[in-house]
Enzyme design. Structure first.
Site, PDB file in Angstrom:
ATOM      1  N   HIS A  51      36.321  33.080   8.635  1.00  0.00           N
ATOM      2  CA  HIS A  51      35.690  34.164   9.393  1.00  0.00           C
ATOM      3  C   HIS A  51      36.663  34.921  10.293  1.00  0.00           C
ATOM      4  O   HIS A  51      36.543  36.122  10.452  1.00  0.00           O
ATOM      5  CB  HIS A  51      34.515  33.622  10.201  1.00  0.00           C
ATOM      6  N   CYS A  72      31.970  41.978  -3.599  1.00  0.00           N
ATOM      7  CA  CYS A  72      32.114  42.150  -2.149  1.00  0.00           C
ATOM      8  C   CYS A  72      32.936  41.050  -1.491  1.00  0.00           C
ATOM      9  O   CYS A  72      33.100  41.030  -0.283  1.00  0.00           O
ATOM     10  CB  CYS A  72      30.752  42.264  -1.475  1.00  0.00           C
ATOM     11  N   GLU A  95      27.412  34.025  -6.128  1.00  0.00           N
ATOM     12  CA  GLU A  95      28.524  33.367  -5.434  1.00  0.00           C
ATOM     13  C   GLU A  95      28.604  31.879  -5.725  1.00  0.00           C
ATOM     14  O   GLU A  95      29.280  31.128  -5.036  1.00  0.00           O
ATOM     15  CB  GLU A  95      28.473  33.637  -3.926  1.00  0.00           C
ATOM     16  N   ASN A 135      34.406  34.985  -2.456  1.00  0.00           N
ATOM     17  CA  ASN A 135      34.894  34.005  -1.470  1.00  0.00           C
ATOM     18  C   ASN A 135      34.260  32.644  -1.728  1.00  0.00           C
ATOM     19  O   ASN A 135      34.925  31.618  -1.730  1.00  0.00           O
ATOM     20  CB  ASN A 135      34.547  34.441  -0.040  1.00  0.00           C
ATOM     21  N   ASP A 136      32.952  32.671  -1.927  1.00  0.00           N
ATOM     22  CA  ASP A 136      32.269  31.412  -2.214  1.00  0.00           C
ATOM     23  C   ASP A 136      32.412  31.013  -3.676  1.00  0.00           C
ATOM     24  O   ASP A 136      32.512  29.829  -3.985  1.00  0.00           O
ATOM     25  CB  ASP A 136      30.787  31.520  -1.843  1.00  0.00           C
TER      26      ASP A 136
END
Ligand code: PEP
Ligand code: MG
Length: 591
Positions: A196, A509, A438, A461-462
């Site tokens: 993050h 994204c 994801e 990302n995941d």
């Protein structure tokens, strides 16, 4: 390190750019200690407050030692013994108490002043062993100061001026309440490209370096530091020569940025006219300004969980409605994809209390929180629907892994719509409903899911984390976090093809969308949209405009036959360096 000597710490570059400024060390959640006067009648109470904080600190250290005694070698628990001795140090404690009596100021301020003085003195001693004790004093000092504040989390909503933030980690609830106008850069001990802190830094368009040695936390508040978000270094006490070099780079970067901003209105399309939408990812409503400045054609991902962090009570219906309505109005017709809160995983510490899952990323996260808090998602969906009467708003659900969940989510949206109809409240009945792809499970049943949803957004990302079984925030296994691994590539490809077959919109994204090295692969798949932090939009637009779609397709074709992540990268980079070596060096090295 002797004071004033230049020292360089090397970490991982996660947000590009250069910043030069005074350091603000957030040790143990403690940034700024206020100074205020007290009256004569308050002196004894203040001394009591100080002693109580010391006692509490001792108890905590003893408890910690008891807990660690069995788990760790003696060497480590000895450090805690040293910490205990510091809390009992007569020299420090007497000096603080005397200062409270004579100067009549708050004990937090005086205690910090005294410990800082000791830290400074010890840091200048040539003996390495003694010098290292400075960090012990720092650690104890942080604990005591935190206890003086009642242990409550400190908010960073008011910094003393422009600062480079140095910290062990910056948790989402802290970044959510940050005094953004005064943050020049982040440098942390832990983190990764998709953690993050990195994501937030990129959204805020400030440089960041993570994975630095914990030793950097002995840098003092106010020391001048340089953060180089390209090379991944933090330099403390830069020499005149270093400063001159970075000052030059700063102005060169500003020139490049200005140049790129001029291209905001150019179409993001390849030389053979394949067009891709470029949207922004935002975390907070105020990010919309930067998104617009850098030429985003809408918001492809609004990570709304940040609205729930850094506060005691979750945002209610009216507050959320107000936020979504305002953001979509500012987009002037461009779409706003509001992702329902993805709380859990590493996004904790806010208004939604969670059980600590043994494996937070595999536990009760995102839409799975329904089970514990059904009302939360209902309220959020209602607010999004209400805002849809004011612009191009879409709903997106995170972490959907199976068809049953899809059914339940559609049922929920249906119920909210019915309630709004009953109450005579306006909304867009045709609102598009999408989901994040994801997880490998979602990618592999994408054909089924594409029948249910109006669009997909691929959260790489995941997806990388779950496909490679590697914690996206753990720097120790970061070598396995490989977005170009053939398994990941195939999962993305599978989902994109499923979307195209069903005729639904597909976006990417995750952070892959902003990294030029993966661009030919995503373009070659024919995705409709890339959504990223605003700062990357300009350079990615430039790169797309230098590319031929058929070349990208060829790269993808070869990549899908590879067996390793490096092979895939080599093929992709070969094209990129051939068509745009200048953009590559600008994006990757800032020059
Ligand atoms: C993703 O997983 O790629 C994503 C965009 O969502 P987040 O980073 O918020 O998990
Ligand atoms: Mg995600």
């Amino acid at each position: 390190m002797a004071r004033g000597e230049e020292k360089t710490y090397t970490g991982l570059p996660v947000s590009p750019g250069t910043a030069i400024g005074a350091a603000l060390v957030m040790l143990g959640l403690l940034p700024v200690v206020d100074e205020y006067e007290i009256s004569q009648s308050e002196v004894e109470g203040e001394i009591e407050r100080f002693r109580a904080a010391l006692n509490k600190t001792r108890t905590q250290i003893l408890e910690l030692r008891k807990h660690l005694d069995e788990a760790l070698p003696e060497k480590h628990t000895k450090i805690l013994d040293a910490h205990l001795l510091i809390t009992e140090d007569k020299l420090i404690n007497d000096e603080v108490e005397n200062a409270i009596r004579t100067e009549m100021r708050n004990c937090d301020f005086l205690f910090k002043r005294v410990t800082d003085k000791f830290i400074e003195a010890i840091s200048n001693i040539p003996d390495k062993y003694i010098r290292e004790r400075a960090s012990d004093i720092q650690d104890v000092s942080s604990r005591v100061l935190l206890n003086l504040r009642g242990g409550a989390q400190v908010k960073y909503d008011h910094l003393p001026g422009p600062r480079v933030i140095l910290a062990h980690d910056i948790i989402p609830s802290e970044t959510a309440g940050l005094d953004r106008d005064n943050v020049l850069a982040f440098a942390t001990e832990v983190g990764s490209r998709t953690s993050h802190t990195a994501i937030m830094a990129r959204t805020m368009a400030i440089p960041a370096v993570v994975g630095l040695s914990p030793e950097m936390l002995s840098i003092r508040n106010g020391d001048i530091v340089v953060v180089d978000g390209y090379k991944g270094v933090l330099i403390v006490n830069p020499t005149q020569e270093t400063l001159a070099y970075y000052a030059l780079r700063e102005s060169r970067e500003a020139e490049i940025q200005e140049d790129i901003l001029k291209e905001n209105r150019l179409r993001p399309e390849t030389l053979d006219r394949f067009r891709i939408q470029l949207a922004a990812n935002i975390e907070l409503p105020e990010d919309i300004e930067i998104a617009k400045k850098y030429g985003a054609a809408g918001v492809g991902l609004f990570r709304t969980e940040y609205l729930y962090l850094n506060r005691d009570i979750p945002p209610g219906l009216e507050e959320q409605f107000g936020i979504y309505q305002k953001v979509v109005s500012e987009l002037e017709g461009y779409p706003l994809v509001v992702r329902t809160f993805d709380i859990g995983g590493d996004k904790l510490g806010g208004s939604v209390p969670l059980h600590i899952d043994p494996n937070p990323f595999l536990g009760c996260r995102a839409i799975r929180l329904h089970m514990d808090y059904p009302q939360l998602l209902y309220t959020q969906v209602k607010a999004i629907l209400m805002a849809s009467a004011f612009g191009n708003v879409k709903i997106m659900f995170p972490m959907v892994v199976c068809d049953d969940e899809a059914g339940q989510l559609m049922g929920l949206v249906g119920r909210v719509k019915d309630d709004l109809l009953t109450d005579g409240v306006d909304f867009d009945d045709e609102i598009e409903i999408g989901m994040m792809v994801e997880t490998p499970s979602a990618a592999l049943i994408a054909e089924q899911l594409a029948e249910r949803f109006d669009f997909f957004s691929i959260g790489t990302n995941d997806l990388v984390q779950y496909a490679m079984a590697v914690d996206r925030n753990n720097e120790k296994v970061s070598y396995l976090y490989q977005p170009s691994h053939p398994s990941v590539l195939k999962l993305i490809y599978f989902a994109v093809k499923a979307a195209q077959k069903s005729g639904i919109w597909v976006s990417v994204c995750g952070e892959m969308a902003a990294d030029p090295r993966y661009l030919p692969l995503l373009v070659g798949m024919g995705v409709h949209e890339l959504s990223m932090s605003a700062l990357s939009i300009g350079p990615i637009r430039r790169m797309i405009r230098r590319m031929h779609f058929h070349d990208a397709e060829e790269v993808l074709d070869k990549a899908l036959k590879c067996t390793t992540a490096d092979q895939v990268l080599d093929i992709s980079e070969e094209l990129l360096y051939r068509i745009a070596p200048d953009i590559m060096s600008m994006m990757l090295y800032g020059e």
